[in-house]
Design a protein around this motif. Structure first.
Motif, PDB file in Angstrom:
ATOM      1  N   ARG A 180       0.841  -1.189   0.000  1.00 53.17           N
ATOM      2  CA  ARG A 180       0.000   0.000   0.000  1.00 53.17           C
ATOM      3  C   ARG A 180       0.881   1.246   0.000  1.00 53.17           C
ATOM      4  O   ARG A 180       1.901   1.312   0.693  1.00 53.17           O
ATOM      5  CB  ARG A 180      -0.909  -0.015   1.231  1.00 53.17           C
ATOM      6  N   VAL A 181       0.467   2.232  -0.790  1.00 58.43           N
ATOM      7  CA  VAL A 181       1.205   3.490  -0.885  1.00 58.43           C
ATOM      8  C   VAL A 181       0.570   4.481   0.078  1.00 58.43           C
ATOM      9  O   VAL A 181      -0.622   4.813  -0.053  1.00 58.43           O
ATOM     10  CB  VAL A 181       1.189   4.043  -2.317  1.00 58.43           C
ATOM     11  N   GLY A 182       1.360   4.957   1.055  1.00 62.33           N
ATOM     12  CA  GLY A 182       0.839   5.888   2.043  1.00 62.33           C
ATOM     13  C   GLY A 182       0.774   7.317   1.525  1.00 62.33           C
ATOM     14  O   GLY A 182       1.231   7.632   0.415  1.00 62.33           O
ATOM     15  N   PRO A 183       0.210   8.226   2.351  1.00 59.58           N
ATOM     16  CA  PRO A 183       0.105   9.635   1.930  1.00 59.58           C
ATOM     17  C   PRO A 183       1.458  10.294   1.666  1.00 59.58           C
ATOM     18  O   PRO A 183       1.552  11.240   0.869  1.00 59.58           O
ATOM     19  CB  PRO A 183      -0.608  10.301   3.112  1.00 59.58           C
ATOM     20  N   ASP A 184       2.522   9.793   2.321  1.00 55.89           N
ATOM     21  CA  ASP A 184       3.860  10.355   2.132  1.00 55.89           C
ATOM     22  C   ASP A 184       4.628   9.650   1.021  1.00 55.89           C
ATOM     23  O   ASP A 184       5.850   9.789   0.924  1.00 55.89           O
ATOM     24  CB  ASP A 184       4.645  10.283   3.443  1.00 55.89           C
ATOM     25  N   SER A 185       3.905   8.869   0.184  1.00 53.89           N
ATOM     26  CA  SER A 185       4.507   8.138  -0.938  1.00 53.89           C
ATOM     27  C   SER A 185       5.488   7.067  -0.481  1.00 53.89           C
ATOM     28  O   SER A 185       6.376   6.679  -1.235  1.00 53.89           O
ATOM     29  CB  SER A 185       5.190   9.100  -1.923  1.00 53.89           C
ATOM     30  N   ARG A 186       5.326   6.581   0.721  1.00 53.45           N
ATOM     31  CA  ARG A 186       6.157   5.488   1.191  1.00 53.45           C
ATOM     32  C   ARG A 186       5.323   4.200   1.270  1.00 53.45           C
ATOM     33  O   ARG A 186       4.113   4.228   1.483  1.00 53.45           O
ATOM     34  CB  ARG A 186       6.782   5.805   2.555  1.00 53.45           C
ATOM     35  N   ILE A 187       6.017   3.090   1.087  1.00 53.72           N
ATOM     36  CA  ILE A 187       5.366   1.780   0.993  1.00 53.72           C
ATOM     37  C   ILE A 187       5.067   1.250   2.393  1.00 53.72           C
ATOM     38  O   ILE A 187       5.906   1.295   3.289  1.00 53.72           O
ATOM     39  CB  ILE A 187       6.248   0.781   0.232  1.00 53.72           C
ATOM     40  N   VAL A 188       3.844   0.709   2.554  1.00 54.84           N
ATOM     41  CA  VAL A 188       3.441   0.024   3.776  1.00 54.84           C
ATOM     42  C   VAL A 188       2.908  -1.354   3.371  1.00 54.84           C
ATOM     43  O   VAL A 188       1.941  -1.451   2.612  1.00 54.84           O
ATOM     44  CB  VAL A 188       2.349   0.804   4.532  1.00 54.84           C
ATOM     45  N   GLN A 189       3.554  -2.414   3.832  1.00 57.31           N
ATOM     46  CA  GLN A 189       3.081  -3.765   3.510  1.00 57.31           C
ATOM     47  C   GLN A 189       1.835  -4.070   4.317  1.00 57.31           C
ATOM     48  O   GLN A 189       1.834  -3.941   5.538  1.00 57.31           O
ATOM     49  CB  GLN A 189       4.176  -4.791   3.808  1.00 57.31           C
ATOM     50  N   ASP A 198      -7.736   3.001  -0.566  1.00 53.05           N
ATOM     51  CA  ASP A 198      -6.310   2.668  -0.496  1.00 53.05           C
ATOM     52  C   ASP A 198      -5.740   2.465  -1.888  1.00 53.05           C
ATOM     53  O   ASP A 198      -6.376   1.885  -2.776  1.00 53.05           O
ATOM     54  CB  ASP A 198      -6.106   1.390   0.327  1.00 53.05           C
ATOM     55  N   ARG A 199      -4.492   2.953  -2.036  1.00 51.20           N
ATOM     56  CA  ARG A 199      -3.763   2.739  -3.279  1.00 51.20           C
ATOM     57  C   ARG A 199      -2.716   1.651  -3.034  1.00 51.20           C
ATOM     58  O   ARG A 199      -1.998   1.693  -2.036  1.00 51.20           O
ATOM     59  CB  ARG A 199      -3.072   4.026  -3.744  1.00 51.20           C
ATOM     60  N   VAL A 200      -2.653   0.697  -3.961  1.00 55.45           N
ATOM     61  CA  VAL A 200      -1.670  -0.381  -3.841  1.00 55.45           C
ATOM     62  C   VAL A 200      -0.876  -0.465  -5.138  1.00 55.45           C
ATOM     63  O   VAL A 200      -1.358  -0.086  -6.215  1.00 55.45           O
ATOM     64  CB  VAL A 200      -2.347  -1.735  -3.546  1.00 55.45           C
ATOM     65  N   VAL A 201       0.337  -0.970  -5.010  1.00 50.81           N
ATOM     66  CA  VAL A 201       1.195  -1.141  -6.183  1.00 50.81           C
ATOM     67  C   VAL A 201       0.610  -2.255  -7.043  1.00 50.81           C
ATOM     68  O   VAL A 201       0.388  -3.379  -6.574  1.00 50.81           O
ATOM     69  CB  VAL A 201       2.632  -1.463  -5.761  1.00 50.81           C
ATOM     70  N   ALA A 202       0.358  -1.964  -8.312  1.00 43.08           N
ATOM     71  CA  ALA A 202      -0.314  -2.917  -9.194  1.00 43.08           C
ATOM     72  C   ALA A 202       0.641  -3.934  -9.801  1.00 43.08           C
ATOM     73  O   ALA A 202       0.239  -5.046 -10.137  1.00 43.08           O
ATOM     74  CB  ALA A 202      -1.059  -2.175 -10.303  1.00 43.08           C
ATOM     75  N   ALA A 203       1.904  -3.591  -9.957  1.00 47.78           N
ATOM     76  CA  ALA A 203       2.873  -4.509 -10.565  1.00 47.78           C
ATOM     77  C   ALA A 203       4.251  -4.219 -10.001  1.00 47.78           C
ATOM     78  O   ALA A 203       4.583  -3.074  -9.669  1.00 47.78           O
ATOM     79  CB  ALA A 203       2.876  -4.366 -12.085  1.00 47.78           C
ATOM     80  N   GLY A 204       5.079  -5.242  -9.901  1.00 44.53           N
ATOM     81  CA  GLY A 204       6.437  -5.073  -9.391  1.00 44.53           C
ATOM     82  C   GLY A 204       6.507  -4.931  -7.893  1.00 44.53           C
ATOM     83  O   GLY A 204       7.539  -4.500  -7.358  1.00 44.53           O
ATOM     84  N   ALA A 205       5.443  -5.345  -7.180  1.00 42.54           N
ATOM     85  CA  ALA A 205       5.432  -5.177  -5.730  1.00 42.54           C
ATOM     86  C   ALA A 205       6.487  -6.033  -5.039  1.00 42.54           C
ATOM     87  O   ALA A 205       6.925  -5.718  -3.933  1.00 42.54           O
ATOM     88  CB  ALA A 205       4.048  -5.517  -5.187  1.00 42.54           C
ATOM     89  N   ASP A 252       9.923   2.048   1.643  1.00 47.71           N
ATOM     90  CA  ASP A 252      10.503   2.510   0.378  1.00 47.71           C
ATOM     91  C   ASP A 252       9.731   3.699  -0.144  1.00 47.71           C
ATOM     92  O   ASP A 252       8.486   3.754  -0.091  1.00 47.71           O
ATOM     93  CB  ASP A 252      10.484   1.391  -0.662  1.00 47.71           C
ATOM     94  N   LEU A 253      10.480   4.669  -0.675  1.00 48.49           N
ATOM     95  CA  LEU A 253       9.876   5.866  -1.252  1.00 48.49           C
ATOM     96  C   LEU A 253       9.627   5.633  -2.729  1.00 48.49           C
ATOM     97  O   LEU A 253      10.498   5.130  -3.444  1.00 48.49           O
ATOM     98  CB  LEU A 253      10.811   7.074  -1.062  1.00 48.49           C
ATOM     99  N   VAL A 254       8.431   5.958  -3.197  1.00 44.74           N
ATOM    100  CA  VAL A 254       8.073   5.723  -4.590  1.00 44.74           C
ATOM    101  C   VAL A 254       7.455   6.970  -5.188  1.00 44.74           C
ATOM    102  O   VAL A 254       6.974   7.871  -4.477  1.00 44.74           O
ATOM    103  CB  VAL A 254       7.080   4.548  -4.715  1.00 44.74           C
ATOM    104  N   ARG A 255       7.503   7.038  -6.519  1.00 38.87           N
ATOM    105  CA  ARG A 255       6.756   8.043  -7.253  1.00 38.87           C
ATOM    106  C   ARG A 255       5.550   7.338  -7.862  1.00 38.87           C
ATOM    107  O   ARG A 255       5.662   6.263  -8.427  1.00 38.87           O
ATOM    108  CB  ARG A 255       7.614   8.661  -8.359  1.00 38.87           C
ATOM    109  N   VAL A 256       4.374   7.942  -7.743  1.00 36.91           N
ATOM    110  CA  VAL A 256       3.126   7.283  -8.078  1.00 36.91           C
ATOM    111  C   VAL A 256       2.669   7.691  -9.456  1.00 36.91           C
ATOM    112  O   VAL A 256       2.622   8.864  -9.801  1.00 36.91           O
ATOM    113  CB  VAL A 256       2.042   7.643  -7.042  1.00 36.91           C
ATOM    114  N   ALA A 257       2.345   6.654 -10.239  1.00 31.36           N
ATOM    115  CA  ALA A 257       1.683   6.872 -11.527  1.00 31.36           C
ATOM    116  C   ALA A 257       0.374   6.100 -11.464  1.00 31.36           C
ATOM    117  O   ALA A 257       0.384   4.874 -11.330  1.00 31.36           O
ATOM    118  CB  ALA A 257       2.557   6.372 -12.667  1.00 31.36           C
ATOM    119  N   GLU A 258      -0.745   6.805 -11.529  1.00 31.70           N
ATOM    120  CA  GLU A 258      -2.047   6.151 -11.389  1.00 31.70           C
ATOM    121  C   GLU A 258      -2.245   5.164 -12.540  1.00 31.70           C
ATOM    122  O   GLU A 258      -1.833   5.394 -13.667  1.00 31.70           O
ATOM    123  CB  GLU A 258      -3.172   7.191 -11.410  1.00 31.70           C
TER     124      GLU A 258
END
Length: 372
Positions: free
Chosen positions: A316-325, A348-355, A362-368
């Motif tokens: 799951r991608v948190g509000p601070d763009s960091r990953i929460v399992q 909730d937003r979750v990583v769709a691929a490459g999780a 981990d810090l990520v940049r989000v592409a919807e």
């Protein structure tokens, strides 16, 4: 009075003392430098990820089961002839036969001789009956004239009845011999496929010995073991998708449910009619699913769900763009979608691929994800 040399030594001592104090402070606070470095270089590499949210989808309701494929009914074909030698076997395992088709023959010379003898006995008894009937008729005609005694007339009548009984017995023997001759030919009791053969040319077999086994009508069925809790959801006529081991999936129909439950496994049998074909064999193991309809469910792409330590997780991608399992509960699967029954909110937003390449924090940049 201090000389310049003394002043230089004092200055050097102060410098060394300051350096020692700096080293001591650094040892006392070892994270001071990394914190400063982190503050000076915040959030370096951020991996760009595509995210997805829970989406509704119409998924099939199915009950999975395992079981074996078996013959719908298997007929045992034996011999009624006793002590005859098997002369010819005309079919083998796998042959399709029709009702009344000749499968095997026995040597019948002995039976044919017995039949000829019984027919001669019938002819003899018939002639004896004719003579006895004529004598009895004369006695009845002369009964009132007194030409014959009553005893003689009675003897003629008794001889007629005895001759008739002997004729009936001879005819019964003839029918028995005819039946034995017919039993020298083994024919198929129904249409079907020969599934086993024990008949051997030259063998002298006793009455009742098995010669062939026949799958009646060539019909096969899948005997599925279904949990007792799921039996109430099944009804005759429902579609069933069956995938035999090493073969293509086929569609069957639920014919009936067993009236009892196995006391050890707590499973009940469901009998499923299978379509005719050459790919299914009796004795094969197969997996299948009973189709109960469809219902709406909240789903994610299957690539978003990871299996770790025996449980399903998403990143799951948190509000601070960091990953929460996050641990989730999954349900049905259809195509590339998987049902999520617990552990996530619709927002909730979750990583769709490459999780699998990400971890907690981990810090990520989000592409919807397109379309979300």
């Amino acid at each position: 009075m201090k000389t310049p040399h003394h002043l230089a030594l004092a200055t050097l001592g102060l410098a060394l003392a300051g350096a020692a104090l700096t080293v001591a402070l650094a040892r006392t606070h070892p994270d001071a430098r990394p914190k400063e470095a982190a503050a000076a270089d915040p959030g370096q590499s951020a991996l760009t990820v595509v995210v997805s949210r829970l989406q509704p989808a119409l998924l099939s309701l199915r009950v999975p089961a395992n079981g074996n494929i078996a013959a719908w009914q298997e007929a045992i074909i034996g011999t009624e002839a006793n002590g005859l030698r098997l002369a010819e076997v005309k079919v083998n395992v796998g042959d399709r036969v029709r009702r009344g088709q000749l499968l095997a023959t026995f040597t019948a010379q002995t039976v044919e001789a017995e039949l000829a003898q019984s027919r001669a006995a019938v002819a003899e008894a018939d002639a004896a009956l004719a003579e006895a009937a004529a004598n009895a008729q004369r006695g009845r005609v002369l009964q009132d004239s007194g030409a014959l005694s009553g005893q003689q007339i009675h003897q003629y009548a008794t001889a007629e009845r005895a001759a008739k009984a002997r004729l009936d017995a001879a005819r019964a023997v003839e029918r028995t011999s005819s039946l034995r001759l017919a039993q020298a030919r083994v024919v198929a009791p129904d249409d079907g496929i020969i599934s086993a053969r024990t008949a051997t040319v030259g063998a002298v077999v006793p009455a009742g010995q098995e010669l062939f086994r026949l799958i009646r009508g060539g019909r096969l069925e899948w005997r599925a073991e279904v949990a007792a809790a799921d039996l109430a959801r099944l009804q005759p006529g429902q579609k069933v998708r069956i995938a035999p081991a090493g073969g293509e999936a086929v569609e069957g129909r639920l014919r009936m449910l067993a009236p009892s439950i196995d006391i050890l496994s707590r499973n009940g049998l469901a009998y499923v009619d299978l379509p005719p074909g050459d790919t299914l064999r009796a004795g094969m193991f197969a997996r299948g699913e009973f189709e109960l309809g469809a219902s709406e469910a909240m789903t994610l792409p299957q690539g978003a769900v990871l299996l770790r330590e025996g449980f399903s997780h998403v990143m799951r991608v948190g509000p601070d763009s960091r990953i929460v399992q996050a641990r989730v509960t999954t349900g049905r699967r259809a195509g590339d979608r998987i049902e999520i029954t617990g552990g996530l909110d619709a927002r909730d937003r979750v990583v769709a691929a490459g999780a699998a390449f990400l971890g907690d924090g981990d810090l990520v940049r989000v592409a919807e994800e397109p379309g979300t």
